[in-house]
Design an enzyme around this catalytic site. Structure first.
Site, PDB file in Angstrom:
ATOM      1  N   ASP A  30      11.118   0.249  -1.574  1.00  0.00           N
ATOM      2  CA  ASP A  30      10.006  -0.463  -1.683  1.00  0.00           C
ATOM      3  C   ASP A  30       9.589  -0.275   0.086  1.00  0.00           C
ATOM      4  O   ASP A  30      10.070   0.302   0.481  1.00  0.00           O
ATOM      5  CB  ASP A  30      10.324  -1.962  -1.528  1.00  0.00           C
ATOM      6  CG  ASP A  30       9.057  -2.979  -1.810  1.00  0.00           C
ATOM      7  OD1 ASP A  30       8.532  -2.482  -1.529  1.00  0.00           O
ATOM      8  OD2 ASP A  30       9.851  -3.902  -1.389  1.00  0.00           O
ATOM      9  N   GLY A  31       8.417  -0.197   0.252  1.00  0.00           N
ATOM     10  CA  GLY A  31       8.090  -0.821   1.833  1.00  0.00           C
ATOM     11  C   GLY A  31       8.693  -1.650   2.502  1.00  0.00           C
ATOM     12  O   GLY A  31       9.025  -2.286   2.711  1.00  0.00           O
ATOM     13  N   LYS A  53       6.499   1.271  11.564  1.00  0.00           N
ATOM     14  CA  LYS A  53       7.094   0.331  11.114  1.00  0.00           C
ATOM     15  C   LYS A  53       8.476   0.076  11.689  1.00  0.00           C
ATOM     16  O   LYS A  53       9.283  -1.182  11.961  1.00  0.00           O
ATOM     17  CB  LYS A  53       7.392   0.111   9.363  1.00  0.00           C
ATOM     18  CG  LYS A  53       6.288   0.232   8.689  1.00  0.00           C
ATOM     19  CD  LYS A  53       5.360  -0.873   8.726  1.00  0.00           C
ATOM     20  CE  LYS A  53       3.944  -0.583   7.775  1.00  0.00           C
ATOM     21  NZ  LYS A  53       3.788  -1.171   6.190  1.00  0.00           N
ATOM     22  N   ASP A 111       7.280  -3.983   6.348  1.00  0.00           N
ATOM     23  CA  ASP A 111       6.891  -4.857   7.660  1.00  0.00           C
ATOM     24  C   ASP A 111       7.368  -3.881   8.662  1.00  0.00           C
ATOM     25  O   ASP A 111       6.762  -3.932  10.067  1.00  0.00           O
ATOM     26  CB  ASP A 111       6.280  -5.952   7.709  1.00  0.00           C
ATOM     27  CG  ASP A 111       4.883  -6.629   6.698  1.00  0.00           C
ATOM     28  OD1 ASP A 111       3.893  -5.488   5.993  1.00  0.00           O
ATOM     29  OD2 ASP A 111       6.028  -7.285   6.014  1.00  0.00           O
ATOM     30  N   GLU A 134      10.357  -9.454  -4.613  1.00  0.00           N
ATOM     31  CA  GLU A 134      11.096  -8.201  -3.761  1.00  0.00           C
ATOM     32  C   GLU A 134      12.930  -7.989  -3.946  1.00  0.00           C
ATOM     33  O   GLU A 134      13.364  -7.049  -3.951  1.00  0.00           O
ATOM     34  CB  GLU A 134      10.068  -7.739  -2.401  1.00  0.00           C
ATOM     35  CG  GLU A 134       9.367  -7.494  -2.601  1.00  0.00           C
ATOM     36  CD  GLU A 134       8.462  -7.203  -1.448  1.00  0.00           C
ATOM     37  OE1 GLU A 134       7.393  -6.589  -1.804  1.00  0.00           O
ATOM     38  OE2 GLU A 134       8.860  -7.535  -0.489  1.00  0.00           O
ATOM     39  N   SER A 147       0.962  -1.262  -0.006  1.00  0.00           N
ATOM     40  CA  SER A 147      -0.215   0.047   0.003  1.00  0.00           C
ATOM     41  C   SER A 147       0.876   1.357  -0.086  1.00  0.00           C
ATOM     42  O   SER A 147       0.163   2.457  -0.705  1.00  0.00           O
ATOM     43  CB  SER A 147      -1.237  -0.028   1.161  1.00  0.00           C
ATOM     44  OG  SER A 147      -0.581   0.131   2.371  1.00  0.00           O
TER      45      SER A 147
HETATM   46  C1  5RP Z   1       4.488  -6.997   0.219  1.00  0.00           C
HETATM   47  C2  5RP Z   1       5.555  -6.150   1.181  1.00  0.00           C
HETATM   48  C3  5RP Z   1       5.306  -4.953   1.731  1.00  0.00           C
HETATM   49  O1  5RP Z   1       6.545  -3.669   1.367  1.00  0.00           O
HETATM   50  C4  5RP Z   1       4.571  -5.157   3.089  1.00  0.00           C
HETATM   51  O2  5RP Z   1       3.854  -6.342   3.602  1.00  0.00           O
HETATM   52  C5  5RP Z   1       4.750  -3.101   3.403  1.00  0.00           C
HETATM   53  O3  5RP Z   1       3.357  -3.024   3.151  1.00  0.00           O
HETATM   54  P1  5RP Z   1       2.072  -1.530   3.161  1.00  0.00           P
HETATM   55  O4  5RP Z   1       2.906  -0.707   2.708  1.00  0.00           O
HETATM   56  O5  5RP Z   1       1.471  -1.766   2.887  1.00  0.00           O
HETATM   57  O6  5RP Z   1       2.366  -1.545   4.678  1.00  0.00           O
HETATM   58  O7  5RP Z   1       7.209  -6.572   1.788  1.00  0.00           O
HETATM   59  O8  5RP Z   1       4.842  -8.014  -0.003  1.00  0.00           O
END
Ligand code: 5RP
Length: 223
Positions: free
Chosen positions: A81-82, A121, A84, A103, A30
């Site tokens: 990239d993001g 995070k 968790d 990724e 997201s």
């Molecule tokens: C997807 C990931 C995402 O980068 C991670 O889950 C973060 O997602 P979000 O930006 O929706 O919080 O690793 O596989």
């Protein structure tokens, strides 16, 4: 600011790391969706993207951004990239969106990993978020026992009551109960278990920069 607004903020801030004329590596999730939307405003000034998932590919293409096969291009300047979870060394847990394998591949192909995340995070020690591990289905019971021997509980991720299938046609185990005090060693160990496709610890492919969305704006963490 809401969490969604923080994601928009860091998604837009990441544009400063996109190199004009080059292909950018694009993650999944997201927060990355906010980045992709912002990237569309620069689409005439970049060569395109290498994507880490079918979902991101669809979003990029819908916005008119060309998507290249990873095998058709060389090293990328930057991967955005993001995460968790991210700790004070730039080590991350990723894979909440089940895209961890691609990724990690695109991150490995990139000189720099710019992580975009809201402040929820940021952690001291990785492990509160259930650790995603992509596995070959026939190995999942044995891998579950190997995590149990480490004190972890692995659960098969389901979607609509069925095992979730990744973009690579494999399954995901989500592992709770682990505290990852040495992410590099942990990633190396789990990587060599037969049947593990990818472990969602990104220590060897850690972030070099994190743009963290906070109530007072974007904080830039360098590792
Ligand atoms: C997807 C990931 C995402 O980068 C991670 O889950 C973060 O997602 P979000 O930006 O929706 O919080 O690793 O596989």
């Amino acid at each position: 600011m809401t969490q969604d607004e923080l994601k928009t903020l860091v998604g837009q801030a990441a544009l400063a790391y996109v190199v004009p004329g080059e292909i950018v590596g694009v993650g999944t999730g997201s927060t990355v969706n906010k980045f992709i939307d912002a990237l569309a405003t620069l689409k005439d000034r970049i060569a395109g993207a290498v994507s880490s998932s079918q979902a991101s590919t669809a979003r990029l293409q819908a916005l008119g951004i060309p998507v290249f096969d990873a095998n058709a291009v060389g090293e990328l300047a930057v991967y955005i990239d993001g995460a968790d979870e991210i700790d004070g060394h730039g080590y991350m847990i990723k894979g909440g969106g089940a895209a961890l394998t691609r990724e990690k591949i695109v991150a490995a192909q990139s000189r720099r990993f710019v992580c975009i995340a809201d402040e929820s995070k940021r952690v001291e020690v990785l492990g509160r978020f259930p650790l995603p591990v992509e596995v070959i289905p026939m190995a999942s019971a044995r891998i579950t026992r190997q995590f149990a021997a480490m004190g972890g509980t692995a659960r098969l991720r389901l979607k609509d009551g069925q095992p979730l299938q990744t973009d690579n046609g494999q399954h995901i185990l989500d592992v709770t109960g682990l505290t990852l005090t040495d992410p590099l060693a942990f990633e190396s160990e789990v990587n060599q278990w037969p049947g593990v496709v990818t472990v969602g610890v990104f220590a060897h492919q850690r972030a070099s920069v994190c743009l963290l969305g906070t109530a007072s704006g974007v904080e830039t963490l360098k590792f």
